[in-house]
Design an enzyme around this catalytic site. Structure first.
Site, PDB file in Angstrom:
ATOM      1  CB  SER A  94      62.460  16.200  32.778  1.00  0.00           C
ATOM      2  OG  SER A  94      62.150  14.833  32.638  1.00  0.00           O
TER       3      SER A  94
HETATM    4  N1  SAH Z   1      57.631  13.450  33.487  1.00  0.00           N
HETATM    5  C1  SAH Z   1      58.067  13.212  34.841  1.00  0.00           C
HETATM    6  C2  SAH Z   1      59.415  12.549  34.828  1.00  0.00           C
HETATM    7  C3  SAH Z   1      59.440  11.407  35.751  1.00  0.00           C
HETATM    8  S1  SAH Z   1      60.855  10.353  35.630  1.00  0.00           S
HETATM    9  C4  SAH Z   1      58.056  14.485  35.630  1.00  0.00           C
HETATM   10  O1  SAH Z   1      57.897  15.552  35.018  1.00  0.00           O
HETATM   11  O2  SAH Z   1      58.172  14.458  36.841  1.00  0.00           O
HETATM   12  C5  SAH Z   1      60.191   8.956  34.767  1.00  0.00           C
HETATM   13  C6  SAH Z   1      59.068   8.234  35.437  1.00  0.00           C
HETATM   14  O3  SAH Z   1      58.769   7.089  34.638  1.00  0.00           O
HETATM   15  C7  SAH Z   1      59.370   7.702  36.829  1.00  0.00           C
HETATM   16  O4  SAH Z   1      58.421   8.199  37.727  1.00  0.00           O
HETATM   17  C8  SAH Z   1      59.245   6.173  36.685  1.00  0.00           C
HETATM   18  O5  SAH Z   1      58.722   5.525  37.809  1.00  0.00           O
HETATM   19  C9  SAH Z   1      58.306   6.066  35.499  1.00  0.00           C
HETATM   20  N2  SAH Z   1      58.343   4.798  34.771  1.00  0.00           N
HETATM   21  C10 SAH Z   1      59.427   4.027  34.461  1.00  0.00           C
HETATM   22  N3  SAH Z   1      59.036   2.951  33.759  1.00  0.00           N
HETATM   23  C11 SAH Z   1      57.684   3.037  33.597  1.00  0.00           C
HETATM   24  C12 SAH Z   1      56.693   2.215  32.950  1.00  0.00           C
HETATM   25  N4  SAH Z   1      57.001   1.089  32.327  1.00  0.00           N
HETATM   26  N5  SAH Z   1      55.414   2.633  32.991  1.00  0.00           N
HETATM   27  C13 SAH Z   1      55.056   3.777  33.629  1.00  0.00           C
HETATM   28  N6  SAH Z   1      55.942   4.571  34.266  1.00  0.00           N
HETATM   29  C14 SAH Z   1      57.238   4.217  34.236  1.00  0.00           C
END
Ligand code: SAH
Length: 214
Positions: free
Chosen positions: A61
């Site tokens: 993000s």
């Molecule tokens: N907070 C992270 C943002 C990652 S983007 C950072 O700072 O890098 C969102 C993430 O959510 C992705 O890696 C995706 O694979 C994960 N995601 C999506 N659906 C999910 C679920 N049901 N359970 C766990 N992770 C999930």
């Protein structure tokens, strides 16, 4: 040191200037080495005012969003926090600086493995990570004082509300596949209170109580 200066600039021009006022959050954003959570090819852009790809079709993000969501969680040093969507692990590290223990869930194994390793190397020993569907929450470790979802959901997963303490806060982007509203939900004795923090755009939350894969 180059990255330290870039980080200072990021906090003053993107985060403080836009109204994030919690001094503990600002301090942590000045401290956590965001560039280490980003692949080498994009590292020089780590402190830019935008999200960046982290592989597997996912993104880290934008710095401001991380700060805004963190401030909205109103964390105390003894809070236990559930994070859904570990991704790069950057938001996890920010949370780990401010709370007692972070339980983080990532559904993509490659990202889970990489983030786990980096968080260990950086000494974040108060992080417990697992690879599973976070839309179900983490019942055995519940309830949590704070829950943060870093992927966009079609609706608020009921299980997450159930796993909040009374007085607990849940921050989650809710909407369609293209745009969402960032919601802050507080649970107390007389029910659930929602505040709209504004528009945002996240990758999809995929799972039993999220979107279907594909
Ligand atoms: N907070 C992270 C943002 C990652 S983007 C950072 O700072 O890098 C969102 C993430 O959510 C992705 O890696 C995706 O694979 C994960 N995601 C999506 N659906 C999910 C679920 N049901 N359970 C766990 N992770 C999930």
């Amino acid at each position: 040191m180059k990255f330290r200066r870039m980080r200072e600039m990021m906090v003053s021009t993107q985060i403080e200037a836009r109204g994030i006022h919690d001094q503990r959050v600002l301090e942590v954003m000045r401290k956590v080495p965001r560039h280490l959570f980003i692949g080498e090819a994009l590292r020089d852009q780590a402190y830019g005012d935008f999200p960046l790809p982290i592989g597997e079709g996912q993104t880290i993000s934008q710095p401001y969003i991380v700060a805004e969501m963190t401030q909205a969680l109103e964390l105390s040093k003894d809070d236990r926090v559930l994070e859904i969507g570990t991704g790069s692990g950057y938001q996890t590290a920010v949370l780990a600086e401010l709370a007692y223990r972070i339980y983080t869930i990532e559904r993509v194994r490659e990202l889970f493995v990489r983030a786990r390793k980096l968080l260990d190397e950086l000494g974040y020993h108060n992080v417990v990570a697992r690879c599973s569907d976070g839309t179900l929450g983490w019942r055995d470790e519940s309830p949590f004082e704070a829950i943060i979802v870093t992927a966009g959901a079609p609706e608020v997963p009921e299980k997450l509300l159930q796993q909040l303490t009374s007085g607990g806060r849940l921050i989650i982007p809710v909407g369609n596949r293209f745009s969402q509203t960032l919601l802050k939900i507080r649970k107390d004795e007389d029910g659930i209170h929602k505040i709209d923090l504004g528009g945002c755009r996240f990758v999809k939350l995929i799972g039993e109580h999220g979107w279907e894969a594909g």
